[in-house]
Structures are given as structure tokens and as C-alpha cells.
Design a protein around this motif. Structure first.
Motif, PDB file in Angstrom:
ATOM      1  N   MET A   1       0.821  -1.208   0.000  1.00 29.43           N
ATOM      2  CA  MET A   1       0.000   0.000   0.000  1.00 29.43           C
ATOM      3  C   MET A   1       0.861   1.268   0.000  1.00 29.43           C
ATOM      4  O   MET A   1       0.473   2.287  -0.569  1.00 29.43           O
ATOM      5  N   ILE A   2       2.033   1.227   0.637  1.00 27.58           N
ATOM      6  CA  ILE A   2       2.926   2.386   0.621  1.00 27.58           C
ATOM      7  C   ILE A   2       3.381   2.684  -0.800  1.00 27.58           C
ATOM      8  O   ILE A   2       3.355   3.834  -1.265  1.00 27.58           O
ATOM      9  N   SER A   3       3.778   1.636  -1.534  1.00 29.36           N
ATOM     10  CA  SER A   3       4.229   1.843  -2.910  1.00 29.36           C
ATOM     11  C   SER A   3       3.090   2.295  -3.812  1.00 29.36           C
ATOM     12  O   SER A   3       3.264   3.187  -4.653  1.00 29.36           O
ATOM     13  N   ILE A   4       1.914   1.688  -3.658  1.00 24.97           N
ATOM     14  CA  ILE A   4       0.772   2.114  -4.469  1.00 24.97           C
ATOM     15  C   ILE A   4       0.379   3.538  -4.096  1.00 24.97           C
ATOM     16  O   ILE A   4       0.054   4.358  -4.959  1.00 24.97           O
ATOM     17  N   GLY A   5       0.418   3.850  -2.791  1.00 19.44           N
ATOM     18  CA  GLY A   5       0.078   5.194  -2.351  1.00 19.44           C
ATOM     19  C   GLY A   5       0.990   6.249  -2.938  1.00 19.44           C
ATOM     20  O   GLY A   5       0.548   7.347  -3.289  1.00 19.44           O
TER      21      GLY A   5
ATOM     22  N   ILE B   1      -3.814   4.595   7.679  1.00 19.98           N
ATOM     23  CA  ILE B   1      -4.446   5.735   7.009  1.00 19.98           C
ATOM     24  C   ILE B   1      -4.164   5.689   5.515  1.00 19.98           C
ATOM     25  O   ILE B   1      -5.053   5.902   4.679  1.00 19.98           O
ATOM     26  N   ASN B   2      -2.916   5.390   5.169  1.00 18.06           N
ATOM     27  CA  ASN B   2      -2.547   5.306   3.758  1.00 18.06           C
ATOM     28  C   ASN B   2      -3.332   4.204   3.056  1.00 18.06           C
ATOM     29  O   ASN B   2      -3.805   4.394   1.922  1.00 18.06           O
TER      30      ASN B   2
ATOM     31  N   ALA C   1       2.721   9.115   1.618  1.00 15.66           N
ATOM     32  CA  ALA C   1       3.677   8.038   1.344  1.00 15.66           C
ATOM     33  C   ALA C   1       5.060   8.583   0.979  1.00 15.66           C
ATOM     34  O   ALA C   1       6.083   8.060   1.426  1.00 15.66           O
ATOM     35  N   VAL C   2       5.097   9.643   0.179  1.00 15.27           N
ATOM     36  CA  VAL C   2       6.387  10.193  -0.246  1.00 15.27           C
ATOM     37  C   VAL C   2       7.066  10.935   0.901  1.00 15.27           C
ATOM     38  O   VAL C   2       8.295  10.863   1.052  1.00 15.27           O
ATOM     39  N   LEU C   3       6.291  11.636   1.729  1.00 17.65           N
ATOM     40  CA  LEU C   3       6.878  12.298   2.899  1.00 17.65           C
ATOM     41  C   LEU C   3       7.473  11.264   3.852  1.00 17.65           C
ATOM     42  O   LEU C   3       8.546  11.478   4.436  1.00 17.65           O
ATOM     43  N   TYR C   4       6.806  10.137   3.999  1.00 17.37           N
ATOM     44  CA  TYR C   4       7.354   9.037   4.802  1.00 17.37           C
ATOM     45  C   TYR C   4       8.713   8.603   4.258  1.00 17.37           C
ATOM     46  O   TYR C   4       9.691   8.461   5.002  1.00 17.37           O
TER      47      TYR C   4
END
Length: 467
Positions: A33-37, A180-181, A315-318
């Protein structure tokens, strides 16, 4: 400058910061989900309308070609992420293979990619919010609060707000922000699936003919533009220190996210050109809303875009904070960025500093063509990852690999060449911005990073082994 950090040392230092360590809370689903986000955002909502006039009904083929280009680098990312499952992504991989200066250059490119792209995406979020307010309430934010000084306003308040909201989510902890993501990814995926369902019901077979009105040259040009819709699939690799089973899950998350995004992109493109003749796209940014037509369709797409863009910011800020964490852990940037909050397991000061800087950037700077520099930074980092696979296959062929890039050296070499080709297609303004950014980076490295590097403290004997 050529000293390398052994893979064993990278893994041993994994997730350790001053004040504590990052917590391993993420499974394969959260990583995917992080990569898709980070990937599925403004690209499909904006770039489709710019690509269709180049490729015609064959825009789906252009998406496939762009996806294959991304796949070449994704395969290398998958091998290295499973073998070196640490925070820092390609920065850490370069440190183990190319050396400290190469790692610094890679990390500096990633800071450009992540930092400026978050600010640019946040500006886009503000535009979608304004559009939705006009559609639903018939009002718009005053220009003074929705545009930066260079564009006639005082500050872009919505752009700053979405960055602050993402910061709050990240400060709650990696597990909470991942949840949340995942919710936002589900919403924006559902939005695009609903678009496909509506658009496919209005498909006319004649809209697919002729399939190649501008030939393969047009398809190739569209593929080069569409490649940037795939940037972000590597975001899972920045979570190597917070994955429960990184050797197994990181390669799977990277490949699965790229596959799912490619399928969704192709379905959206196929439905869009089937429901509306390709000559009607005319480069418009609101192509999907135009395909659906009417207020209902525009509201649906604007609401979906708001969620999609917010998910990208999160996701990118993470990823940005985790790359800085890795560079700080190695001494190349100040220790402040690797301090971990013992209660939440989050690099709190890192997150606050980065978010504040990006929020101000998004609020007051008209990004313009500077945002294009994120593309060149990304491609440069991708190229270094492909080189890292070749180096480690030669120097340490016996290292345990949970995923192996097929057809080595052909696949990584093609990955490097494809990245170089796309870099050369970028304009002179982008290259100038990139050169200035790299000049600043080299000043920082020689002025601070080289002397403070943890490897610079090694004894002569150990330093010889590192080299």
C-alpha cells in the motif's frame, strides 16, 4: 570517497538511531500500500490527457511500454531490497556497492525527488480542493490564500495544510500512518474502478480505430511521458527497517504494487479512449472528468483526486524522512535526523523539520519547471540501483538473495540504458536545475558529510577492509 559500507554492517545498523530504533510493524500488505500510495496519484488524473494526443487509441500500449521500462528497474530494486532490507532505499544500496560519494549523490538525488515532488503534489492538491468547492458549493478560495506570491497570491494555504496533515499522521507512528494510507489507497482505487465501470458502459468500437493514427513514434513519445506515472513504486524499499519480514516481503511488495498499478492504468486508458474519441482529449488535464461529463462525473473525479494526491503526499513524505534517517545514521547529515522517539518509534525531529520545510516550500514557491527536476533525480537513482545489482553480483555472488533479477547482466544494463534515454529526453532547464542542486550537494558533502561520516572514524585496518 570510495569507501564502502559492507552489507553486513548495513544490516547490523538497521533501524538504529540515537534514542532508539525504528519499529518493525509492517507486513507485505502495508508495504504494498505504501508503494501504491506513492505511485497512484496525480499521474493518472493528469498525464493521460497529455499522452492520448500523442498515441491515440494505442495509449494503452504506451502504458505497457512505460510499465516495462519501470519493471527493468523494479526487478533490481526487488533483489537489493530483499538482500539489504534497511531504511534508505537506493542510497543504502549505493553505499554498499559504489562508495560513499556515490551514495551521497544518490541520497541527494532522492532528497530532490521526494522533497520537491511532495511540494509539487501538495500544490496540485490545493487546485483539486478549489475545483471541488466550486463544483459543490459554487465558491472558491480567494486567490490570496490559494496561490503563491509569484502567481498573484500571498500563499498557497491548502498546499501547506495537506503537508501538515500528513505530518500529523506520520508522527502517530508507522503502523497508524500505514493504516491511514491503506484507507486512502482503497478510496482512490475504488474511484478509478468506478470510472472504468461507467466509461466501459459508453464505449464505442469505432473509437479504437485507427489504433495507431500517429504510428509507433507517437506511442514511444507517449510512453516517455507516461513513465513518470510509475515513479513511486520504490517507496516500499524505504521501509526496510520497519518491515516484519523484509527479506520476503519487500521484493513481493515492489513487484505486486507495480503490477497492480500497471493493470489499473491500462484499464483506465482503455475505458477512456473507448468512451471518448482520442481527438477530443486535446491535452486537457481534466481528461477523466471530461470523459464522464456532467457535474456528477466531475465531482466524483475531483473527490477521488483529492484523496489520491493526499495519499501520495503521505507516502512520499514518509520515504523522505527514512532516507534522511539512513544518511544521518551514517553521519553524512546531522544526528538530529536519526533521533527516534522512544514512545512512538518515529524519527520525530526529522519528521517535523522536513514537513515544515516542505509546507513552506509548497505555500510560497511557484515550482514551475523546477518540479521536472524530480524526474531526473529519480532516473539517476534508478540507474544507480541497476549498477548496484551488477556490482554485487560480481563482488559478492554468494550473498543470500531472496529474489534474483532474471537475465543478469542484460536486465540491469537495459535498466541503465532506459533511464539514460529518458534523462536525455528532458529539457535544458531541468538539467540546469539538476546541476545546481548537485553542486550544492557536493558542497555539503565536502563541508560536512565527509568529515562526519561514521566510516571516517574507522581504524586504518578496518578502513582498508571497507575500501
Amino acid at each position: 570517497m570510495t569507501r564502502r559500507k559492507p552489507v553486513a554492517d548495513l544490516i547490523a545498523d538497521n533501524g538504529q538511531g540515537s534514542g532508539g530504533a525504528l519499529r518493525r510493524t509492517m507486513g507485505m500488505w502495508q508495504l504494498t500500500m505504501i508503494s501504491i500510495g506513492a505511485t497512484l496519484g496525480t499521474g493518472i488524473f493528469v498525464v493521460l490527457g497529455e499522452a492520448v494526443p500523442l498515441a491515440g487509441p494505442a495509449v494503452t500500449l504506451a502504458f505497457i511500454i512505460a510499465g516495462i521500462t519501470a519493471l527493468l528497474s523494479a526487478l533490481s530494486y526487488a533483489e537489493l531490497a530483499g538482500m539489504i532490507p534497511v531504511a534508505g532505499s537506493s542510497y543504502s544500496y549505493a553505499y554498499a556497492t559504489i562508495g560513499e560519494l556515490g551514495a551521497w549523490v544518490c541520497g541527494w538525488c532522492l532528497l530532490l525527488e521526494y522533497g520537491v515532488s511532495v511540494a509539487a503534489v501538495a500544490v496540485g492538491w490545493g487546485q483539486y480542493v478549489n475545483e471541488l468547492l466550486q463544483l459543490v458549493l459554487g465558491v472558491a478560495l480567494p486567490e490570496a490564500l490559494s496561490a503563491p506570491p509569484g502567481d498573484g497570491g500571498l500563499l498557497n494555504l491548502p498546499a501547506a495544510v495537506v503537508v501538515v496533515l500528513a505530518m500529523v499522521a506520520l508522527l502517530g507512528g508507522a503502523r497508524e500512518s500505514a493504516r491511514i494510507n491503506a484507507i486512502m489507497v482503497g478510496i482512490k482505487t475504488l474511484t478509478l474502478v468506478l470510472f472504468c465501470a461507467i466509461a466501459f458502459s459508453a464505449v464505442k468500437a469505432g473509437n479504437y480505430s485507427p489504433l495507431l493514427p500517429l504510428g509507433m513514434g507517437g506511442v514511444s513519445a507517449a510512453a516517455g511521458k507516461l513513465f513518470f506515472s510509475y515513479i513511486g513504486f520504490d517507496a516500499a524499499s524505504t521501509a526496510g527497517s520497519e518491515a516484519r519480514n523484509p527479506q520476503r516481503d519487500l521484493p513481493r511488495a515492489i513487484m505486486l504494487s507495480l503490477g497492480l498499478v500497471t493493470v489499473l492504468y491500462c484499464l483506465v486508458a482503455l475505458a477512456a479512449v473507448g468512451a471518448m474519441h482520442w481527438t477530443h482529449f486535446d491535452g486537457t488535464e481534466a481528461a477523466l472528468s471530461k470523459v464522464l461529463g456532467g457535474t456528477t462525473g466531475s465531482v466524483l473525479l475531483s473527490a477521488g483526486a483529492i484523496v489520491a494526491v493526499a495519499s501520495v503526499v503521505l507516502a512520499v513524505l514518509y520515504g523522505q524522512t527514512r532516507i534522511l534517517f539512513a544518511m544521518s545514521r551514517d553521519g553524512l547529515v546531522p544526528e538530529l535526523f536519526s533521533r527516534v522517539d522512544p514512545r512512538t518509534g518515529v524519527p520525530r525531529a526529522n519528521t517535523l523539520v522536513v514537513s515544515t520545510f516542505i509546507a513552506v516550500l509548497a505555500a510560497v514557491v511557484p515550482l514551475g519547471e523546477l518540479a521536472d527536476a524530480t524526474s531526473i533525480g529519480t532516473l539517476f537513482a534508478f540507474a544507480l540501483v541497476n549498477v548496484a545489482v551488477l556490482v554485487l553480483r560480481r563482488r559478492q555472488p554468494d550473498l543470500h538473495r531472496t529474489f534474483r533479477t532474471p537475465l543478469v547482466p542484460l536486465t540491469p544494463v537495459l535498466g541503465v540504458l532506459s533511464c539514460a534515454w529518458l534523462m536525455l529526453s528532458l529539457g535544458s532547464a531541468t538539467w540546469l536545475a539538476f546541476a545546481l542542486w548537485m553542486a550544492v550537494g557536493l558542497l555539503v558533502y565536502f563541508g560536512y558529510g565527509r568529515g562526519h561520516s561514521t566510516l571516517s572514524q574507522a581504524s586504518p585496518e578496518s578502513d582498508a577492509m571497507i575500501r
